[in-house]
Motif scaffolding. Sequence first.
Motif, PDB file in Angstrom:
ATOM      1  N   GLY A 155       8.272   4.485 -25.147  1.00  0.00           N
ATOM      2  CA  GLY A 155       8.018   4.976 -23.802  1.00  0.00           C
ATOM      3  C   GLY A 155       9.247   4.845 -22.931  1.00  0.00           C
ATOM      4  N   PHE A 156       9.116   5.258 -21.657  1.00  0.00           N
ATOM      5  CA  PHE A 156      10.204   5.174 -20.700  1.00  0.00           C
ATOM      6  C   PHE A 156       9.839   4.185 -19.600  1.00  0.00           C
ATOM      7  CE2 PHE A 156      11.497   9.037 -22.702  1.00  0.00           C
ATOM      8  CZ  PHE A 156      12.855   9.130 -22.484  1.00  0.00           C
ATOM      9  N   THR A 157      10.837   3.383 -19.189  1.00  0.00           N
ATOM     10  CA  THR A 157      10.704   2.503 -18.038  1.00  0.00           C
ATOM     11  C   THR A 157      11.410   3.158 -16.857  1.00  0.00           C
ATOM     12  OG1 THR A 157      10.688   0.555 -19.462  1.00  0.00           O
ATOM     13  CG2 THR A 157      11.158   0.200 -17.141  1.00  0.00           C
ATOM     14  N   SER A 158      10.805   3.141 -15.663  1.00  0.00           N
ATOM     15  CA  SER A 158      11.373   3.836 -14.491  1.00  0.00           C
ATOM     16  C   SER A 158      11.712   5.268 -14.863  1.00  0.00           C
ATOM     17  CB  SER A 158      12.623   3.101 -13.978  1.00  0.00           C
ATOM     18  OG  SER A 158      12.326   1.777 -13.634  1.00  0.00           O
ATOM     19  N   SER A 159      10.748   5.931 -15.488  1.00  0.00           N
ATOM     20  CA  SER A 159      11.062   7.207 -16.123  1.00  0.00           C
ATOM     21  C   SER A 159      10.791   8.416 -15.248  1.00  0.00           C
ATOM     22  CB  SER A 159      10.242   7.330 -17.417  1.00  0.00           C
ATOM     23  OG  SER A 159       8.866   7.281 -17.111  1.00  0.00           O
ATOM     24  N   ALA A 160      10.433   8.226 -13.992  1.00  0.00           N
ATOM     25  CA  ALA A 160      10.224   9.398 -13.136  1.00  0.00           C
ATOM     26  C   ALA A 160      11.524  10.180 -13.027  1.00  0.00           C
ATOM     27  CB  ALA A 160       9.768   8.956 -11.755  1.00  0.00           C
ATOM     28  N   SER A 161      11.467  11.482 -13.220  1.00  0.00           N
ATOM     29  CA  SER A 161      12.667  12.318 -13.116  1.00  0.00           C
ATOM     30  C   SER A 161      12.461  13.325 -11.988  1.00  0.00           C
ATOM     31  CB  SER A 161      12.922  13.041 -14.434  1.00  0.00           C
ATOM     32  OG  SER A 161      11.843  13.884 -14.759  1.00  0.00           O
ATOM     33  N   THR A 162      13.524  13.603 -11.280  1.00  0.00           N
ATOM     34  CA  THR A 162      13.474  14.540 -10.158  1.00  0.00           C
ATOM     35  C   THR A 162      14.513  15.628 -10.392  1.00  0.00           C
ATOM     36  OG1 THR A 162      12.859  12.751  -8.670  1.00  0.00           O
ATOM     37  CG2 THR A 162      13.663  14.776  -7.654  1.00  0.00           C
ATOM     38  N   LEU A 169      12.089  19.718  -3.854  1.00  0.00           N
ATOM     39  CA  LEU A 169      12.201  18.735  -4.934  1.00  0.00           C
ATOM     40  C   LEU A 169      10.899  18.720  -5.709  1.00  0.00           C
ATOM     41  CD1 LEU A 169      13.884  15.675  -3.168  1.00  0.00           C
ATOM     42  CD2 LEU A 169      14.943  17.231  -4.796  1.00  0.00           C
ATOM     43  N   VAL A 170      11.005  18.671  -7.041  1.00  0.00           N
ATOM     44  CA  VAL A 170       9.841  18.510  -7.893  1.00  0.00           C
ATOM     45  C   VAL A 170      10.009  17.213  -8.670  1.00  0.00           C
ATOM     46  CG1 VAL A 170       8.559  19.399  -9.863  1.00  0.00           C
ATOM     47  CG2 VAL A 170       9.329  20.951  -8.076  1.00  0.00           C
ATOM     48  N   ARG A 171       8.954  16.421  -8.707  1.00  0.00           N
ATOM     49  CA  ARG A 171       9.003  15.123  -9.379  1.00  0.00           C
ATOM     50  C   ARG A 171       8.049  15.165 -10.585  1.00  0.00           C
ATOM     51  NH1 ARG A 171      10.042   9.739  -7.852  1.00  0.00           N
ATOM     52  NH2 ARG A 171       8.772   8.185  -8.933  1.00  0.00           N
ATOM     53  N   THR A 172       8.536  14.681 -11.755  1.00  0.00           N
ATOM     54  CA  THR A 172       7.686  14.593 -12.951  1.00  0.00           C
ATOM     55  C   THR A 172       7.594  13.140 -13.379  1.00  0.00           C
ATOM     56  OG1 THR A 172       9.558  14.973 -14.438  1.00  0.00           O
ATOM     57  CG2 THR A 172       8.300  16.904 -13.732  1.00  0.00           C
ATOM     58  N   ASP A 173       6.393  12.712 -13.741  1.00  0.00           N
ATOM     59  CA  ASP A 173       6.162  11.330 -14.153  1.00  0.00           C
ATOM     60  C   ASP A 173       5.602  11.299 -15.566  1.00  0.00           C
ATOM     61  OD1 ASP A 173       6.629   9.661 -11.628  1.00  0.00           O
ATOM     62  OD2 ASP A 173       5.304  11.262 -10.920  1.00  0.00           O
ATOM     63  N   TYR A 174       6.237  10.516 -16.454  1.00  0.00           N
ATOM     64  CA  TYR A 174       5.746  10.315 -17.812  1.00  0.00           C
ATOM     65  C   TYR A 174       4.870   9.064 -17.815  1.00  0.00           C
ATOM     66  CZ  TYR A 174       9.979  13.079 -18.694  1.00  0.00           C
ATOM     67  OH  TYR A 174      10.959  14.018 -18.669  1.00  0.00           O
ATOM     68  N   ASN A 175       3.681   9.171 -18.334  1.00  0.00           N
ATOM     69  CA  ASN A 175       2.720   8.083 -18.203  1.00  0.00           C
ATOM     70  C   ASN A 175       2.491   7.354 -19.524  1.00  0.00           C
ATOM     71  OD1 ASN A 175       2.242   8.807 -15.499  1.00  0.00           O
ATOM     72  ND2 ASN A 175       0.839  10.424 -16.148  1.00  0.00           N
ATOM     73  N   SER A 216       1.964  12.447 -21.484  1.00  0.00           N
ATOM     74  CA  SER A 216       1.177  13.054 -20.410  1.00  0.00           C
ATOM     75  C   SER A 216       2.037  13.091 -19.149  1.00  0.00           C
ATOM     76  CB  SER A 216      -0.094  12.250 -20.152  1.00  0.00           C
ATOM     77  OG  SER A 216      -0.925  12.245 -21.295  1.00  0.00           O
ATOM     78  N   THR A 217       2.047  14.218 -18.456  1.00  0.00           N
ATOM     79  CA  THR A 217       2.998  14.429 -17.367  1.00  0.00           C
ATOM     80  C   THR A 217       2.299  15.022 -16.143  1.00  0.00           C
ATOM     81  OG1 THR A 217       4.719  14.861 -18.999  1.00  0.00           O
ATOM     82  CG2 THR A 217       5.197  15.503 -16.743  1.00  0.00           C
ATOM     83  N   THR A 218       2.692  14.521 -14.993  1.00  0.00           N
ATOM     84  CA  THR A 218       2.237  15.070 -13.719  1.00  0.00           C
ATOM     85  C   THR A 218       3.449  15.511 -12.916  1.00  0.00           C
ATOM     86  OG1 THR A 218       0.305  13.611 -13.671  1.00  0.00           O
ATOM     87  CG2 THR A 218       0.988  14.596 -11.582  1.00  0.00           C
ATOM     88  N   ALA A 219       3.407  16.765 -12.400  1.00  0.00           N
ATOM     89  CA  ALA A 219       4.476  17.279 -11.547  1.00  0.00           C
ATOM     90  C   ALA A 219       3.950  17.388 -10.125  1.00  0.00           C
ATOM     91  CB  ALA A 219       4.945  18.639 -12.042  1.00  0.00           C
ATOM     92  N   GLN A 227       0.285  17.348  -5.650  1.00  0.00           N
ATOM     93  CA  GLN A 227       0.312  17.631  -7.099  1.00  0.00           C
ATOM     94  C   GLN A 227       0.415  19.129  -7.326  1.00  0.00           C
ATOM     95  OE1 GLN A 227      -2.291  15.395  -9.808  1.00  0.00           O
ATOM     96  NE2 GLN A 227      -2.943  17.378 -10.629  1.00  0.00           N
ATOM     97  N   LEU A 228       1.336  19.519  -8.220  1.00  0.00           N
ATOM     98  CA  LEU A 228       1.562  20.928  -8.536  1.00  0.00           C
ATOM     99  C   LEU A 228       0.981  21.312  -9.894  1.00  0.00           C
ATOM    100  CD1 LEU A 228       5.294  21.217  -7.395  1.00  0.00           C
ATOM    101  CD2 LEU A 228       3.252  21.910  -6.120  1.00  0.00           C
ATOM    102  N   ALA A 229       1.112  20.417 -10.887  1.00  0.00           N
ATOM    103  CA  ALA A 229       0.655  20.779 -12.233  1.00  0.00           C
ATOM    104  C   ALA A 229       0.540  19.510 -13.076  1.00  0.00           C
ATOM    105  CB  ALA A 229       1.628  21.750 -12.893  1.00  0.00           C
TER     106      ALA A 229
END
Length: 377
Positions: A155-162, A169-175, A216-219, A227-229
């Motif tokens: 997995g990723f730590t502090s993995s939110a990418s912008t 700005l669009v933000r994606t979060d890996y859960n 699983s990803t939320t944008a 929330q966009l997608a």
Amino acid sequence: MKIQNMLWGAAFAALPLAAQAQPISGVYVGAGVGANWGVATDLRPNGALTAGLRSAGFPANDGRTSFETGVVGVVSVGYGFGNGLRLEGEIGYRNNDANGISGFGPAVGSGRIPGTNGTRHTASFMANALYDFQIPGVPWVMPYIGAGIGAALTGFTSSASTFTVPGTLVRTDYNGDITVFAYQAIAGLAFPIAQVPGLAVTAEYRYFATTEVKYSTTASFAPTGRQLATGSITVDNGNHSALLGIRYAFNQAPPPPPPMAVAPAPAPARTFLVFFDWDRYDLTDRARQIISEAANNYRTVGSTRIEVSGHADRTGTHAYNQRLSERRASAVAAELVRQGVPQGAITTQGFSFDRPLVPTAQGVREPQNRRVEIVLR
């Protein structure tokens, strides 16, 4: 690169301490640490995430991320069969910082996206099969190769990418962490330490990878959090590793003692040699003739006792050859008794492969070392 050079330098610094390399027989433990290079991977959004972003007016092309040099550590417990084959269970850990993200649409092109970071971590649980090779004339090192399969939790730590789209700005979060199938290939060198039988320094290269990892990803719209997608992003997980380690084999037989000074040869009529086929202790017709000559000599010369010593060549383990050498000595002693020599006049003992007639490397079949010596005193 400095880390890799330090690892190899430390391994070769241990060479003056090296001893005769022998295949492991029995239980062993090992551990290693080193540098890990994560292979750059595409970031592939699935259809739902792509459609959701595009319906909101944002591009959703594939991205790409690379990694800084990270660290790797492994510990293992295994069993060696004495013939070069080893099986082991291993727990490992790898950690690499992400070196930014590129792609994700025409607005950012191929340049790195500012402010993106994160650390990919992977814990692995592997079952490995390895094989040790002996190099003729090179006793201080034993190469080995192997492969393993198992499971990885990654997995990723502090993995939110912008990533930037003009004016937004669009933000994606890996859960969460994901469990996936893992596999690896191993190539290494073991350098035995003379002062501690069973102890060796190891230097290894490994390629470790998993099947595709789907997060699983939320944008969301970064300024407001709207929330966009939702969907998933799929990535690969490949790694090149260089490790320096240590390994200890329990119950490892000590190296054979140095050759003893050769004593003056006894008179030919006082010493008799009986030879055996490989891994056998039954007597051939020729062996019975030699034992008969020894029995006759015992009676005519007037000896008071007979020493019967069994020996083996350097194939198989020390313990197995100890039993084999004792059985050979017992077979000869029994034939001497049958030929009329009193049982009380005979002493028997076995020396495994510790007193070769012809010195050889481990694993060499030498007919002259598969023998019983009959000495009349």
